[in-house]
Design a protein around this motif. Structure first.
Motif, PDB file in Angstrom:
ATOM      1  N   GLU A   1       0.836  -1.286   0.047  1.00 32.48           N
ATOM      2  CA  GLU A   1       0.026   0.046  -0.099  1.00 32.48           C
ATOM      3  C   GLU A   1       0.782   1.399   0.218  1.00 32.48           C
ATOM      4  N   ARG A   2       2.022   1.056   0.797  1.00 32.89           N
ATOM      5  CA  ARG A   2       2.832   2.452   0.927  1.00 32.89           C
ATOM      6  C   ARG A   2       3.551   2.671  -0.505  1.00 32.89           C
ATOM      7  N   GLU A   3       3.920   1.734  -1.254  1.00 34.76           N
ATOM      8  CA  GLU A   3       4.394   1.774  -2.694  1.00 34.76           C
ATOM      9  C   GLU A   3       3.377   2.204  -3.543  1.00 34.76           C
ATOM     10  N   ALA A   4       2.134   1.644  -3.441  1.00 34.72           N
ATOM     11  CA  ALA A   4       1.336   2.153  -4.423  1.00 34.72           C
ATOM     12  C   ALA A   4       0.823   3.626  -4.213  1.00 34.72           C
ATOM     13  N   VAL A   5       0.857   4.117  -2.719  1.00 36.68           N
ATOM     14  CA  VAL A   5       0.711   5.328  -2.664  1.00 36.68           C
ATOM     15  C   VAL A   5       1.783   6.371  -3.208  1.00 36.68           C
ATOM     16  N   ALA A   6       3.016   5.700  -2.794  1.00 34.54           N
ATOM     17  CA  ALA A   6       4.196   6.664  -3.361  1.00 34.54           C
ATOM     18  C   ALA A   6       4.217   6.560  -4.927  1.00 34.54           C
TER      19      ALA A   6
END
Lengths: 96, 157
Positions: free
Chosen positions: B53-58
């Motif tokens: 999720e963090r990667e997707a947001v970044a």
């Protein structure tokens, strides 16, 4: 032009558009994903794309598809791009 | 308080609502996009849920930048042109009113101290200020018209 091209044969949602762009360009167009929506909205406002909501895994998902005007616009852009690309190629060849 | 990175991102986007007609639609699409991206990252890279999720947001980018990209360029140009015109007009009116501010100034002028200050007031004719004001208004109107014309030409291509 590229967004219209990747939606030409099959409708898709925003994330699918990003994935198709990255795959079709072999990673050359691995864009910041948030940039896709303003572009999709502009194309939709211009009548080149249409969107509708579909049910997907219990959620509503918006899917974009190319319109007839979009097909015509894409064909025109492709003609222009090929002409431009040909001109550049010839110029570079002539310059050695 | 939620620690779900996608929920946090969507909340940030909600806080930046600009009362646009497309707000609800955009937020729903962004959330759908981020969840699809996170699922793909989990499946293809074996990331755990939170990292995916963090990667997707970044990858999605700053919500503020997303909002800026959604602004209609025509509205931005018109707003800038209108603001410039109003400011110029107000400056002209103020300049006109100031012509009597210093009693020793000749009629229909305003006075200023020229640098380096020599202690003397120098008159500036009000017509010059009005001309500058009119020029500002003309430039504002022309920039708006040229932008609209360029947009019309582009849309016909």
């Amino acid at each position: 032009m590229l967004l219209l091209a990747v939606l030409r044969h099959e409708p898709g949602h925003g994330y699918a558009v990003i994935q198709r762009l990255a795959e079709a360009s072999d990673g050359a167009f691995d864009l910041p994903e948030g940039t896709i929506y303003p572009a999709l909205y502009r194309l939709e406002r211009a009548g080149l794309l249409a969107s509708r909501e579909v049910e997907f895994e219990g959620r509503r998902r918006r899917v974009y598809e190319i319109t007839q005007a979009g097909e015509a616009g894409l064909a025109e852009h492709v003609r222009e791009w090929r002409s431009f690309s040909l001109g550049i190629g010839r110029t570079l060849e002539a310059a050695g | 308080m939620s620690t779900d990175p996608i929920d946090e991102y969507v909340q940030r986007l909600r806080r930046r609502r600009w009362a646009r007609r497309d707000d609800d639609r955009l937020i729903a699409e962004v959330e759908d996009h981020l969840r699809a991206a996170a699922r793909t990252l989990e499946a293809e890279r074996g990331m755990d849920s939170e990292a995916a999720e963090r990667e997707a947001v970044a990858r999605f980018g700053n919500p503020h930048h997303l909002r800026l990209r959604l602004l209609d360029p025509t509205l931005v140009v018109l707003a800038v042109a209108l603001t410039t015109a109003i400011v110029t007009l107000i400056a002209g009116v103020v300049a006109w009113d100031m012509r009597f501010a210093i009693p020793t100034c000749p009629p229909k002028t305003i006075c200023y101290l020229a640098p380096p200050s020599d202690g003397h007031l120098h008159p500036l004719r009000a017509e010059i200020l009005w001309a500058a004001s009119a020029l500002g208004l003309t430039v504002s109107a022309m920039s708006a018209l040229l932008h609209l014309r360029g947009r019309r030409v582009t849309s016909h291509r």
